[in-house]
Design an enzyme around this catalytic site. Structure first.
Site, PDB file in Angstrom:
ATOM      1  N   THR A 188      -4.599  -7.869   6.762  1.00 17.74           N
ATOM      2  CA  THR A 188      -4.730  -7.844   8.258  1.00 17.74           C
ATOM      3  C   THR A 188      -4.371  -9.255   8.723  1.00 17.74           C
ATOM      4  O   THR A 188      -3.689  -9.321   9.985  1.00 17.74           O
ATOM      5  CB  THR A 188      -6.211  -7.463   8.581  1.00 17.74           C
ATOM      6  OG1 THR A 188      -6.241  -6.411   7.909  1.00 17.74           O
ATOM      7  CG2 THR A 188      -6.107  -7.152  10.251  1.00 17.74           C
ATOM      8  N   ASP A 214      -6.689   3.836  -6.892  1.00 22.58           N
ATOM      9  CA  ASP A 214      -8.075   3.874  -5.969  1.00 22.58           C
ATOM     10  C   ASP A 214      -8.286   5.420  -5.763  1.00 22.58           C
ATOM     11  O   ASP A 214      -8.150   5.933  -4.998  1.00 22.58           O
ATOM     12  CB  ASP A 214      -7.749   3.160  -4.587  1.00 22.58           C
ATOM     13  CG  ASP A 214      -8.874   3.253  -3.861  1.00 22.58           C
ATOM     14  OD1 ASP A 214     -10.107   3.988  -4.297  1.00 22.58           O
ATOM     15  OD2 ASP A 214      -8.780   2.756  -2.621  1.00 22.58           O
ATOM     16  N   ASP A 252      -0.583  -1.357  -4.076  1.00 21.94           N
ATOM     17  CA  ASP A 252      -2.184  -1.270  -3.957  1.00 21.94           C
ATOM     18  C   ASP A 252      -2.694  -0.121  -3.314  1.00 21.94           C
ATOM     19  O   ASP A 252      -2.151   0.807  -2.731  1.00 21.94           O
ATOM     20  CB  ASP A 252      -2.218  -2.289  -2.422  1.00 21.94           C
ATOM     21  CG  ASP A 252      -3.590  -3.052  -2.107  1.00 21.94           C
ATOM     22  OD1 ASP A 252      -4.166  -2.944  -2.897  1.00 21.94           O
ATOM     23  OD2 ASP A 252      -3.422  -3.487  -1.066  1.00 21.94           O
ATOM     24  N   HIS A 253      -3.992   0.127  -3.619  1.00 20.57           N
ATOM     25  CA  HIS A 253      -4.661   1.447  -3.297  1.00 20.57           C
ATOM     26  C   HIS A 253      -3.649   2.712  -3.357  1.00 20.57           C
ATOM     27  O   HIS A 253      -3.535   3.420  -2.417  1.00 20.57           O
ATOM     28  CB  HIS A 253      -5.159   1.351  -1.501  1.00 20.57           C
ATOM     29  CG  HIS A 253      -6.048   0.278  -1.357  1.00 20.57           C
ATOM     30  ND1 HIS A 253      -7.425   0.432  -1.970  1.00 20.57           N
ATOM     31  CD2 HIS A 253      -6.129  -1.011  -0.831  1.00 20.57           C
ATOM     32  CE1 HIS A 253      -8.242  -0.380  -1.611  1.00 20.57           C
ATOM     33  NE2 HIS A 253      -7.424  -1.379  -0.962  1.00 20.57           N
ATOM     34  N   HIS A 312     -12.452  -3.741   4.772  1.00 20.85           N
ATOM     35  CA  HIS A 312     -10.834  -3.717   5.298  1.00 20.85           C
ATOM     36  C   HIS A 312     -10.918  -4.202   6.553  1.00 20.85           C
ATOM     37  O   HIS A 312     -11.554  -3.514   7.236  1.00 20.85           O
ATOM     38  CB  HIS A 312      -9.943  -2.628   4.867  1.00 20.85           C
ATOM     39  CG  HIS A 312      -9.649  -2.541   3.438  1.00 20.85           C
ATOM     40  ND1 HIS A 312     -10.056  -1.314   2.551  1.00 20.85           N
ATOM     41  CD2 HIS A 312      -9.445  -3.226   2.496  1.00 20.85           C
ATOM     42  CE1 HIS A 312      -9.668  -1.595   1.301  1.00 20.85           C
ATOM     43  NE2 HIS A 312      -9.217  -2.646   1.234  1.00 20.85           N
ATOM     44  N   GLY A 313      -9.815  -5.193   6.911  1.00 23.24           N
ATOM     45  CA  GLY A 313      -9.453  -5.471   8.269  1.00 23.24           C
ATOM     46  C   GLY A 313     -10.363  -6.297   8.738  1.00 23.24           C
ATOM     47  O   GLY A 313     -11.359  -7.071   8.130  1.00 23.24           O
ATOM     48  N   SER A 358       0.946  -1.110  -0.086  1.00 22.01           N
ATOM     49  CA  SER A 358       0.077   0.009   0.148  1.00 22.01           C
ATOM     50  C   SER A 358       0.875   1.176  -0.024  1.00 22.01           C
ATOM     51  O   SER A 358       2.226   1.160   0.006  1.00 22.01           O
ATOM     52  CB  SER A 358      -0.691   0.081   1.213  1.00 22.01           C
ATOM     53  OG  SER A 358       0.070   0.231   2.424  1.00 22.01           O
ATOM     54  N   GLY A 369     -10.131  -6.880   1.491  1.00 23.85           N
ATOM     55  CA  GLY A 369     -10.416  -7.104   2.788  1.00 23.85           C
ATOM     56  C   GLY A 369     -11.097  -8.643   3.210  1.00 23.85           C
ATOM     57  O   GLY A 369     -11.814  -8.688   3.895  1.00 23.85           O
ATOM     58  N   ALA A 370     -10.543  -9.536   2.455  1.00 22.40           N
ATOM     59  CA  ALA A 370     -10.890 -10.922   2.917  1.00 22.40           C
ATOM     60  C   ALA A 370     -10.420 -11.447   4.249  1.00 22.40           C
ATOM     61  O   ALA A 370     -11.142 -12.654   4.510  1.00 22.40           O
ATOM     62  CB  ALA A 370     -10.594 -11.915   1.732  1.00 22.40           C
TER      63      ALA A 370
HETATM   64 ZN   LIG Z   1      -7.959  -3.239  -0.311  1.00 22.69          ZN
END
Ligand SMILES: [Zn+2]
Length: 289
Positions: free
Chosen positions: A238, A104, A82-83, A183-184, A50, A214-215
């Protein structure tokens, strides 16, 4: 070293109904743990930073580290930014040699999101025709940590018709959508995916790949259902962060005198590897190289 373009594995995943694993890292030992486990299981893998993670690791250092991993483990490893929230940060990742970028701009209104995403696609594909660009539509809530609760409203979810128009206009390869995921890890209330909405978006987006963010914290059943409904890439961050921290804390609590980093960090790495292995198997990505 010649590497198979990411498109090859994304197409294979879409055709065969499994998902590419996507893991974030911000330290070298985490990256190695991910790659070593993916190599053991013969899974293609996205590794990612990120904006915060890449600031800590270094943009050029991330590209170089992934190159070293490829030379050492001989598996398809793709580095994703990412993002990425701005034009400047997207450009920086493309120029540095990232294999994929998520622009994003989902915080912007639809027209501006489309405009910025399209601009990144056009720039990136000239610089590197094999690059994968992902766009994001809908309000993906939460942060990559443990949170008490995150409320998802109906208007936060991705609209399938908008998704279709967004992909057509921007030319992105992958779409991050809001389908009940956050997310998280959320402590209060069950995080539940809208599987029917995933199917609708899948029908609307044709050959683009669908990404589930965010899985972490989702049930195995939900993840398997989402992959069946058309998800082609699944993000885990996370759960790796939690495993790393808990592995480290536990080791240092039991061995308070230990000062050798490669000893205490081995505990963190082993905890991360266990999560990576479980997820690769769950996503059906083992033995896909
Ligand atoms: Zn994400």
């Amino acid at each position: 070293v010649h590497i198979t373009p990411p498109q090859t594995y994304l197409a294979k995943a879409r055709r065969e109904g499994w998902a590419m694993p996507h893991f974030n890292f911000s330290t070298f030992e985490t990256l190695r743990a991910i790659v070593e486990t993916a190599a053991k299981l013969q899974s293609p893998v996205f590794v990612a930073t990120s904006e915060g993670e890449r600031k800590f690791f270094g943009v050029n250092a991330a590209v170089a580290a992934v190159q070293v991993m490829r030379d050492e483990y001989h598996i398809p490893i793709y580095l994703n930014a990412d993002h990425t929230k701005s034009w400047e940060a997207s450009q920086e990742a493309v120029d540095a040699g990232y294999d994929a970028v998520l622009i994003d701009a989902s915080h912007l209104p639809f027209a501006q999101n489309t405009e910025l995403t399209k601009k990144v696609v056009e720039y990136a594909k000239v610089k590197n025709p094999g690059i994968i660009i992902e766009g994001e539509l809908g309000h993906l809530k939460g942060e990559s940590k443990i949170q008490q609760r995150v409320e998802v409203k109906k208007e936060d979810l991705t609209n399938p018709e908008e998704a279709q128009a967004f992909i057509k206009t921007t030319g992105i390869d992958m779409l991050a959508s809001a389908v009940g995921n956050v997310h998280g890890i959320v402590l209060e209330g069950e995080e539940k995916l809208a599987i029917d909405l995933i199917k609708k978006i899948k029908d609307a987006v044709g050959d683009a790949s669908l990404v589930l963010h965010g899985a972490s914290g989702l049930s195995q059943e939900d993840i398997v259902g989402a992959i069946k409904a058309g998800i082609n890439v699944v993000h885990i961050n996370t759960e790796l962060r939690v495993a790393y921290t808990q592995g480290l804390k536990k080791f240092l609590t039991l061995n308070p005198e230990e000062v050798v980093p490669y000893k205490f960090l081995t505990a963190a790495v082993q905890a991360v590897s266990a999560v990576v292995e479980e997820k690769i198997k769950l996503f059906g990505a083992a033995d896909k190289i």
